[in-house]
Design a protein around this motif. Structure first.
Motif, short mmCIF file in Angstrom:
data_model
loop_
_atom_site.label_atom_id
_atom_site.label_comp_id
_atom_site.label_asym_id
_atom_site.label_seq_id
_atom_site.Cartn_x
_atom_site.Cartn_y
_atom_site.Cartn_z
N ALA A 1 18.42 6.90 -37.51
CA ALA A 1 18.96 8.21 -37.90
C ALA A 1 17.88 9.12 -38.47
O ALA A 1 17.90 10.34 -38.25
N ALA A 2 16.91 8.51 -39.16
CA ALA A 2 15.86 9.32 -39.80
C ALA A 2 15.06 10.13 -38.76
O ALA A 2 14.56 11.22 -39.06
N TYR A 3 14.96 9.60 -37.55
CA TYR A 3 14.23 10.32 -36.50
C TYR A 3 14.94 11.60 -36.07
O TYR A 3 14.33 12.46 -35.46
N PHE A 4 16.22 11.67 -36.37
CA PHE A 4 16.99 12.84 -35.93
C PHE A 4 17.31 13.78 -37.09
O PHE A 4 18.19 14.63 -36.98
N ALA A 5 16.59 13.59 -38.20
CA ALA A 5 16.77 14.50 -39.33
C ALA A 5 16.43 15.92 -38.87
O ALA A 5 15.57 16.10 -38.00
N ALA B 1 25.10 22.48 -33.39
CA ALA B 1 26.39 23.16 -33.24
C ALA B 1 27.11 23.30 -34.57
O ALA B 1 27.13 22.38 -35.39
N ARG B 2 27.72 24.44 -34.75
CA ARG B 2 28.45 24.69 -35.99
C ARG B 2 29.76 23.91 -36.05
O ARG B 2 30.32 23.73 -37.13
N ASP B 3 30.25 23.49 -34.88
CA ASP B 3 31.51 22.72 -34.90
C ASP B 3 31.26 21.21 -34.94
O ASP B 3 32.15 20.42 -34.68
N GLU B 4 30.03 20.85 -35.32
CA GLU B 4 29.68 19.43 -35.28
C GLU B 4 29.99 18.73 -36.61
O GLU B 4 29.72 19.25 -37.68
N ILE B 5 30.56 17.53 -36.48
CA ILE B 5 30.84 16.72 -37.67
C ILE B 5 29.60 15.89 -38.00
O ILE B 5 29.21 15.75 -39.14
N GLU B 6 28.99 15.35 -36.94
CA GLU B 6 27.79 14.54 -37.14
C GLU B 6 26.98 14.52 -35.84
O GLU B 6 27.54 14.55 -34.76
N ASP B 7 25.67 14.46 -35.99
CA ASP B 7 24.77 14.41 -34.83
C ASP B 7 25.05 13.15 -34.01
O ASP B 7 24.99 12.03 -34.55
N PRO B 8 25.38 13.28 -32.72
CA PRO B 8 25.69 12.09 -31.91
C PRO B 8 24.46 11.31 -31.46
O PRO B 8 24.58 10.20 -30.95
N ARG B 9 23.25 11.86 -31.63
CA ARG B 9 22.08 11.21 -31.04
C ARG B 9 21.71 9.87 -31.68
O ARG B 9 21.29 8.95 -30.97
N PRO B 10 21.84 9.70 -33.01
CA PRO B 10 21.56 8.35 -33.54
C PRO B 10 22.47 7.30 -32.91
O PRO B 10 22.03 6.19 -32.60
N THR B 11 23.74 7.66 -32.66
CA THR B 11 24.65 6.74 -31.98
C THR B 11 24.17 6.48 -30.56
O THR B 11 24.13 5.33 -30.10
N ALA B 12 23.77 7.55 -29.85
CA ALA B 12 23.33 7.41 -28.46
C ALA B 12 22.06 6.54 -28.39
O ALA B 12 21.91 5.70 -27.51
N GLU B 13 21.16 6.73 -29.35
CA GLU B 13 19.92 5.95 -29.37
C GLU B 13 20.22 4.48 -29.68
O GLU B 13 19.64 3.58 -29.06
N LEU B 14 21.13 4.26 -30.60
CA LEU B 14 21.53 2.88 -30.92
C LEU B 14 22.10 2.20 -29.67
O LEU B 14 21.74 1.06 -29.35
N ILE B 15 22.93 2.92 -28.93
CA ILE B 15 23.52 2.35 -27.71
C ILE B 15 22.42 2.14 -26.66
O ILE B 15 22.44 1.15 -25.93
N ARG B 16 21.46 3.05 -26.61
CA ARG B 16 20.35 2.88 -25.65
C ARG B 16 19.62 1.57 -25.93
O ARG B 16 19.35 0.78 -25.02
N GLN B 17 19.31 1.34 -27.21
CA GLN B 17 18.57 0.13 -27.56
C GLN B 17 19.39 -1.13 -27.29
O GLN B 17 18.89 -2.11 -26.76
#
Lengths: 555, 118
Positions: free
Chosen positions: A291-295, A135-151
């Motif tokens: 985070a590297a996985y979501f590059a 998304a162009r309105d994105e500040i940062e990819d939320p998925r590394p955070t979501a993956e961290l919370i998953r783990q």
């Protein structure tokens, strides 16, 4: 995409072995149903009306082609050739046999998938913006955070027996596409105005169901490094003080409401101050590893516009309309994200056949770096597609009945499975969605109406998010028949709002006419460029209610 | 989970889900004893307390024998010659999803074409 390390792999495989053993012991009688039920629920196995149901976790809605093909195979081999994508971005199979579930779990483990924590009073599948990383309105990819919370939340020993289920969503964009305000915890990545560092805005106590509430902000700017310790502080306050005496009052939203935001925040902050942050927060090296996985994938350098696309659009009005409605601007010039509608008129919202899953997996592999997203609105996304490939993809989607140009429109209806499948439901949802979609099927009419979200739940638990639908429909039982309550003015975005009751009880066959009536008021009273929800916000409920009173008088 | 819920008005039938397969089964008469059938048309109708007690006892023993789960009595009407649950939720269980007429009992799944017990 995230890949399992040896620990993830071993953990999931061990769980498959454990569950296989539990099923065997249930069948030979050494486990009673009372003993077995919590075990099967911990592995996503429910008993529904006609059969068992298996709910498979799709963490933050991200899938690979390989995974989607495996889901197609499971659907074909062990189910009835289709699956249902849910508002939690999970996939449900409606007809698995208990005897087959261990084998299915093994096939899921082969592609790094499982059903763990898709049920029960634990932290459920973490969801995120389906346009994460795009998304162009994105500040940062939320998925590394979501993956961290998953783990962190997977099998967390302290949070495996919470008072009630617990749902977390993350967005990194200005526009909220992940309904974070209707979650137990909603995280929004934002920049601090002074330091310009990325932080989290933390909301707690949102949720739909019996007592709908919008989440309240407990921290405006949480430093990213403190995430897990802060989440742990919230969970501890909830785990200790959340009500266990009444399941209808056990969600954290009730605790926040009864305690008051100020006092709840004080308790969380006090707990946070007591915790040993460094021992809880993730090691920065691990955060970087995730985070590297979501590059971003290796995009090609392309011009912003594609002449091939423009020529195809000029020559084909249907394709032109589909591009207008179903594609989203991408961060990367020359690329777009495609939303594939799982709402063809007349079909069950969110259902996909095994053939359709395979086609989407193939298209993703060929055109979108083998990546697929599932949206909370029960559609699929090909996140990284070259503009020049759109026409070829649209044609192939069309052959599989997947080229409906209706994303965000009146026929893009969210509907839970309802009483056609669900043992908890009080009324059907799917036939209501089908009838409305048929009524408004014509493209020009959908276009004239513009953005309008209808969301339908077949019971008060609100899996169909009806409270936050611009028009919400709730199926209930009244005196032995199905009855539908209509709400108006709900909003699932950053302007989150709970809809208000417009009509208390309609028969199923009256619902499409009621929607017509609501839409007619909007079309008559809208100002230039005013969307349906803006119109409802400006006018309030009165003119819509008046339209129903006129109907009663005429009758 | 209690094996049998509160008794509804009579006449009633006994339904449950098969433990292994999960599909809906109905208690039917098999000579002097009872057995499970997938075919709602063959469900044994209890018209009086003695009949209902017999079905309830069967539910308890079959649940204990790990053959079924979620067994309970459902009130039916029989004017068409076959038992039809009075409540729409239970009628759904004798049919299948209303949006997929090709699936479930309405499509004959698990039901012998001759109407014999499957």
């Amino acid at each position: 995409m995230y890949r399992y390390d040896e620990f993830d792999e071993r953990f999931v495989r061990e769980r498959v072995e454990q569950f296989s053993d539990q099923v065997a012991r249930r069948l030979d009688g050494s486990l009673t149903e009372d003993e077995f039920k919590p075990l099967r629920l911990k592995n996503g196995v429910y008993l529904q009306l006609h059969a068992y149901m298996l709910r498979i976790a799709i963490p933050y809605g991200t899938l690979s082609s390989r995974q989607l093909r495996q889901l197609a195979l499971i659907g074909e081999r062990y189910d009835r050739g289709y699956g249902h994508f849910t508002t939690r971005t999970n996939l449900q199979f409606n007809w698995p046999k208990l005897r087959d579930v261990p084998e299915i779990l093994g096939l899921l483990a082969d592609v790094e998938m499982h059903c763990i924590q898709t049920s029960g009073n634990c932290i459920r599948n973490v969801t995120a913006d389906h346009f994460a990383g795009i998304a162009r309105d994105e500040i940062e990819d939320p998925r590394p955070t979501a993956e961290l919370i998953r783990q962190w939340s997977s099998q967390h020993p302290e949070f495996s027996y919470l008072p009630r289920k617990f749902k977390i969503a993350v967005t990194g964009a200005e526009q909220d596409r992940a309904v974070i305000k209707a979650h137990d915890i909603g995280l929004r990545i934002r920049r601090h105005p002074d330091t310009h560092e990325t932080c989290y805005e933390v909301s707690v106590g949102g949720g739909l169901g019996r007592t709908p509430m919008i989440g309240k902000v407990v921290r405006d700017y949480l430093p990213k490094a403190d995430l897990l310790a802060y989440l742990e502080a919230i969970m501890r306050v909830y785990n200790l003080e959340g009500r266990r005496d009444n399941k209808y009052k056990a969600r954290v939203k009730i605790l926040v409401h009864e305690t008051g935001l100020e006092e709840f925040t004080r308790r969380v902050e006090a707990e946070f101050a007591e915790l040993d942050g460094p021992s809880i927060n993730a090691d920065p090296a691990e955060v970087s590893r995730i985070a590297a996985y979501f590059a971003p994938p290796t995009y090609r350098a392309l011009p912003e516009r594609s002449t091939a696309l423009e020529t195809a659009r000029a020559g084909n009005p249907d394709f032109d309309r589909w591009v207008e409605v179903n594609t989203t601007a991408h961060k990367q010039p020359g690329y777009a994200a495609i939303t594939i509608s799982l709402k063809p008129v007349g079909e069950a919202p969110g259902d996909a056949t095994s053939e359709q899953m395979r086609l989407v997996a193939d298209l993703a592999e060929e055109f979108s770096f083998s990546e697929i997203r599932v949206t909370h609105a029960q559609n699929l996304v090909l996140p990284h597609v070259k503009l020049s490939d759109l026409f070829a993809i649209w044609r192939r989607l069309g052959e599989a009945g997947l080229s409906s140009a209706n994303i965000g429109l009146i026929t893009d209806i969210i509907a839970c499975p309802g009483l056609d499948y669900c043992a908890l439901a009080t009324a059907r949802s799917i036939p209501i969605a089908q009838a409305i979609a048929r009524r408004f099927a014509e493209d020009t009419r959908q276009k004239e109406i513009g953005e309008l979200n209808i969301k339908i739940s077949g019971c008060i638990n609100a899996c169909g998010h009806h409270h936050v639908g611009h028009i919400g429909i709730l199926g209930l039982e009244k005196r032995g028949i199905e009855s539908y309550q209509i709400t108006l003015g709900g909003d699932a975005t950053q302007d989150a709002a709970i809809g208000e009751i417009l009509v208390p009880g309609l028969a199923a066959e009256e619902v499409p006419d009621a929607i017509e009536r609501i839409v007619a008021v909007y079309l008559e009273q809208r100002q230039a460029g005013e969307s349906f929800i803006e119109n409802v916000r400006r006018l309030g409920l009165a003119p819509f209610k008046a339209a129903f009173l006129e109907l009663d008088r005429a009758a | 989970m209690a094996a049998v819920a509160k008794r509804p008005a009579l006449p009633a039938i006994l339904l449950a889900n098969d433990l292994l397969d999960g599909d809906v089964v109905f208690a039917s008469a098999a000579g002097e004893t009872l057995a499970w059938t997938r075919d709602p048309a063959l469900a044994l109708v209890a018209d009086d307390d003695t009949g209902a007690e017999r079905l309830e006892a069967f539910a308890v023993s079959e649940f204990a024998a790990q053959r079924v789960v979620d067994a309970y009595l459902v009130d039916v009407e029989t004017s068409t010659g076959r038992p039809v649950p009075r409540h729409y939720r239970e009628r759904m269980k004798t049919l299948g999803p209303s949006n997929r007429r090709d699936l479930g009992k309405q499509a004959g799944e698990g039901i012998a074409p001759s109407g014999q017990r499957a």
